[in-house]
Enzyme design. Structure first.
Site, PDB file in Angstrom:
ATOM      1  N   CYS A 189       0.850  -1.170   0.000  1.00  0.00           N
ATOM      2  CA  CYS A 189       0.000   0.000   0.000  1.00  0.00           C
ATOM      3  C   CYS A 189       0.895   1.231   0.000  1.00  0.00           C
ATOM      4  CB  CYS A 189      -0.833   0.016   1.272  1.00  0.00           C
ATOM      5  SG  CYS A 189      -1.699  -1.524   1.551  1.00  0.00           S
ATOM      6  N   ARG A 192       1.181   1.744  -5.841  1.00  0.00           N
ATOM      7  CA  ARG A 192       1.416   0.742  -4.804  1.00  0.00           C
ATOM      8  C   ARG A 192       0.153  -0.053  -4.466  1.00  0.00           C
ATOM      9  NH1 ARG A 192       6.223   1.986  -2.460  1.00  0.00           N
ATOM     10  NH2 ARG A 192       5.774   0.622  -0.718  1.00  0.00           N
ATOM     11  N   TRP A 245      -3.701  -2.023  -1.400  1.00  0.00           N
ATOM     12  CA  TRP A 245      -3.729  -3.260  -2.197  1.00  0.00           C
ATOM     13  C   TRP A 245      -4.010  -4.352  -1.178  1.00  0.00           C
ATOM     14  CZ3 TRP A 245      -0.871  -7.891  -2.375  1.00  0.00           C
ATOM     15  CH2 TRP A 245      -1.019  -8.652  -3.539  1.00  0.00           C
ATOM     16  N   ASN A 270       1.502  -0.100   5.769  1.00  0.00           N
ATOM     17  CA  ASN A 270       1.936  -0.824   4.569  1.00  0.00           C
ATOM     18  C   ASN A 270       2.767  -1.999   5.054  1.00  0.00           C
ATOM     19  OD1 ASN A 270       4.529  -0.146   2.111  1.00  0.00           O
ATOM     20  ND2 ASN A 270       2.975  -1.694   2.105  1.00  0.00           N
ATOM     21  N   GLY A 271       2.369  -3.214   4.690  1.00  0.00           N
ATOM     22  CA  GLY A 271       3.118  -4.392   5.138  1.00  0.00           C
ATOM     23  C   GLY A 271       2.159  -5.469   5.587  1.00  0.00           C
ATOM     24  N   GLU A 285       7.620 -12.902 -21.381  1.00  0.00           N
ATOM     25  CA  GLU A 285       7.202 -11.518 -21.169  1.00  0.00           C
ATOM     26  C   GLU A 285       5.959 -11.179 -21.992  1.00  0.00           C
ATOM     27  OE1 GLU A 285       7.795  -9.495 -19.017  1.00  0.00           O
ATOM     28  OE2 GLU A 285       7.326  -7.509 -19.771  1.00  0.00           O
ATOM     29  N   LYS A 302       2.495  -9.873 -20.379  1.00  0.00           N
ATOM     30  CA  LYS A 302       1.891  -8.583 -20.769  1.00  0.00           C
ATOM     31  C   LYS A 302       0.427  -8.790 -21.145  1.00  0.00           C
ATOM     32  CE  LYS A 302       3.879  -6.161 -19.609  1.00  0.00           C
ATOM     33  NZ  LYS A 302       5.101  -6.286 -18.883  1.00  0.00           N
ATOM     34  N   GLU A 314      -1.799  -9.807 -18.030  1.00  0.00           N
ATOM     35  CA  GLU A 314      -2.005  -8.819 -16.959  1.00  0.00           C
ATOM     36  C   GLU A 314      -2.904  -7.658 -17.374  1.00  0.00           C
ATOM     37  OE1 GLU A 314       1.626  -7.205 -15.191  1.00  0.00           O
ATOM     38  OE2 GLU A 314       2.596  -7.086 -17.122  1.00  0.00           O
ATOM     39  N   HIS A 319       4.754 -32.209 -25.099  1.00  0.00           N
ATOM     40  CA  HIS A 319       4.783 -33.098 -23.937  1.00  0.00           C
ATOM     41  C   HIS A 319       3.603 -32.847 -23.003  1.00  0.00           C
ATOM     42  CE1 HIS A 319       8.576 -34.687 -25.220  1.00  0.00           C
ATOM     43  NE2 HIS A 319       9.082 -33.470 -25.304  1.00  0.00           N
ATOM     44  N   LYS A 355       1.964  -1.926  -8.795  1.00  0.00           N
ATOM     45  CA  LYS A 355       3.249  -1.811  -9.484  1.00  0.00           C
ATOM     46  C   LYS A 355       4.419  -2.213  -8.598  1.00  0.00           C
ATOM     47  CE  LYS A 355       5.694   0.714 -12.865  1.00  0.00           C
ATOM     48  NZ  LYS A 355       5.656  -0.473 -13.747  1.00  0.00           N
TER      49      LYS A 355
END
Ligand code: G6P
Length: 609
Positions: A2, A27, A75, A101-102, A481, A485, A488, A504, A604
């Site tokens: 956060c 955040r 978040w 935050n945490g 990547e 992209k 997300e 396989h 982010k």
């Protein structure tokens, strides 16, 4: 994770706090709230949803009076995003407010203890135990209550605390989460990141783990856990941290994709002299690098994907055994690293909790750590033995593009440096790669200029609900990547597969209409990749292929749709191949009407484990 912010001074606090939170939304952005001291009470307004909702609820802060307050953008970790789980959290009496935050890892045990003492909880969060514990321990001395409370907490925190009994102060505390204090004119601030306060002041104090600060409008006193006062320096931020603006662009992500030619140039140019690579940043660790017998590359998400490319390149060109490991896995996997291991840590933010923990573990085991970081002064930048900054500028979109490309550019430079030192490439070979490196910005621009074609392909495929990305070697690394992209930002299920591995098991998922994005830029494995494409087409897949210009003739007809990437040195193809994949994902997400810059459930900077 956060974002937290605090202000105490002579101005109205709420608009300043909202402004700060705007800069911290990267955040987390599932809810937000403010607590302001006002005439003997703490006014709290908080709400589920984006900061905009809080902005409207408070009329831009005008509805909240008072010159001291704390704010939060969330978040969710414990408890779904909702009004009641939003911060600030207040103690039962409403007299103490906390932003956090945490993660408080022992919150359940603490909650039980408090419930047994008759405390009533009003949220599902771990944070609320901090507010309740503070009240439980408060016997007239707030600092003492803070100290007792912190001694009971396990986990990580950056905290902002206010009490109606101490309207003249905000208390801040930190353990394993970023927190800065900032010195203003007749006012002071606290924030998760300098970005939140830089509009008002550039004089900051970096709070370290296990430190507590008492902030009034004209003083900041800092203590250790024994309550000894500490004398910490005020650091003047002189690096450029101008606020990014979207300008005429609809999304930051698109703007950041467009900025890549410049970002690559800014990152490589100061480190090239003629056709030589000069990495002065490594001077203090050169002897350690020379004797390294292996390399570990650590990172999360896209940063890890850069690491996978690094692994292929370091082994191929510098002949050093290398592996890329997810930072979250490294720490608990008994890694065989020692003083002869070079550890390269990659992070845009420099604050990713898993990456920080992995870096600390690597250092504890005696290895030398080089960090590739974008945010100046971040935790990883401060703690690594050496830092190579990516000059990507502030990246706002949650899905990284320009920072990824800048990290990749640094990997190219490092690869050349290692290959030169180990005499695995001749000066001539290095000079050939450097000449091509200098051309990357213009070649990226050429790809960007062909974006309409990618927009058209997006219009063909944006309704697919499952996509596979296949490639071999470096192409596989780029697929990782490309797939991330797409998922997300567009919420389409997608997976990256090493093309040879598809048969396989996973090929059973291919059916008529499944989209397979195939990367065929790696010349040596081109024929093998074409065989894999044939296999999926035989099962009805639609193939969107990406190949290098020089393979155009052989590739034509092998895919349903194709896009060609300018030729370059093989080492550098990933830097070009990733660009059309970023643009393709962007257009797909645009056509699906997704929230491109702030995708659901993401943040982010991920500062929890
Ligand atoms: C988050 C972001 C990813 C990023 C990862 C690592 O998950 O959404 O885009 O790659 O964190 O972040 P870092 O700041 O360490 O590069």
């Amino acid at each position: 994770m956060c974002g937290i912010v605090g202000y105490i001074g002579k101005e109205e606090a709420a608009p300043i706090l909202l402004e700060g939170l705007k800069k911290l939304e990267y955040r987390g952005y599932d809810s937000a709230g403010l607590a302001i001291y006002n005439n003997g009470k703490l006014d709290v307004i908080k709400s589920k949803g984006r900061l905009d909702t809080l902005y409207k609820l408070t009329d831009g802060g005008k509805k909240m009076e008072g010159t001291a307050g704390i704010g939060h953008t969330r978040w969710a970790t414990h408890g779904e995003p909702s009004d009641k789980n939003s911060h600030p959290h207040v103690s039962q009496s409403g007299k103490i407010a906390v932003v956090h935050n945490g993660i408080i890892e022992n919150y359940q045990k603490m909650k039980e203890l408090l419930v047994n003492h008759g405390v009533k909880f009003s949220s599902d969060t771990d944070t609320e135990v901090v507010a309740q514990l503070l009240e439980y321990y408060y016997e007239g001395d707030l600092l003492e209550a803070v100290s007792k409370t912190l001694s009971r907490l396990e986990g990580s925190y950056a905290l902002g605390i206010m009490s109606v009994d101490y309207p003249d102060r905000i208390i801040a505390a930190r353990k394993e989460n970023p927190l800065i204090l900032a010195v203003g004119d007749n006012c002071n601030y606290l924030a998760s990141d300098v970005a939140a306060v830089v509009k008002y002041t550039r004089d900051v104090i970096y709070l370290d783990d296990d430190e507590i600060a008492v902030i009034t409008n004209d003083r900041i006193n800092i203590y250790n856990t024994d309550m000894d006062e500490l004398n910490k320096p005020v650091v003047h931020i002189d690096w450029n941290i101008s606020d990014p603006e979207k300008g005429s662009y609809e999304h930051f992500m698109f703007k950041e994709i467009m900025e890549q030619p410049k970002v690559i140039s800014d990152t490589i140019s100061p480190r090239l002299k003629g056709n030589e690579v000069i990495l002065n940043e490594l001077d203090n660790v050169r002897s350690k690098i020379d004797k390294a017998s292996q390399i570990y590359i650590l990172g999360c998400g896209s940063a890890y994907h850069v690491g996978v490319i690094g692994k292929y390149l370091f082994e191929k060109y510098a002949r050093i055994p290398s592996q890329a490991v997810l930072a979250s896995e490294f720490r608990y996997s008994s890694p065989l690293v020692d003083e002869n291991t070079l550890v390269i840590v990659i992070s845009q933010s420099g604050e990713t909790a898993d990456t920080i923990a992995a870096m600390r573990e690597a250092k504890r085991l005696g290895s030398t750590v080089i960090a590739i970081v974008n945010v100046v002064g971040s935790t990883i930048a401060k703690e690594a033995d050496s830092v190579i900054y990516t000059w990507a500028g502030i990246e706002v979109a949650v899905a990284t593009t320009k920072a990824y490309s800048a990290q990749l550019a640094v990997i190219h430079l490092l690869c050349l440096e290692l290959a030169k030192n180990r005499k695995k490439m001749t000066e001539h070979e290095i000079s050939e790669v450097v000449s091509e490196l200098k051309l990357l910005p213009s070649k990226i621009q050429r790809i960007i200029d062909c974006r309409e074609k990618l927009q058209y392909y997006a219009s063909l495929y944006f309704n697919n609900d499952s996509v596979f990305f296949i490639g071999r070697n470096l192409d596989y690394a780029i697929c990782l990547e490309g797939s991330l992209k797409l998922k997300e930002i567009s919420y389409i299920h997608s997976e990256a597969y090493a093309a040879g591995e598809l048969k396989h098991g996973t090929i059973s998922l291919i059916e008529p209409g499944t989209l397979v994005v195939a990367l065929a830029t790696y010349e040596k494995l081109f024929d093998k990749l074409v065989s894999n494409i044939t296999e999926v087409r035989a099962r009805g897949a639609d193939v969107l292929g990406f190949a290098s210009e020089k393979m155009r003739e052989s590739f034509e007809g092998n895919a349903d749709s194709a896009f060609y990437i300018p030729n370059t040195h093989e080492m550098l193809t990933p830097s070009l191949a990733v660009i059309p994949l970023q643009l393709f994902s962007y257009y797909v997400a645009l056509m699906r009407d997704c929230d491109i810059d702030k995708p659901r459930n993401l943040a982010k900077s991920v500062t929890v484990e």
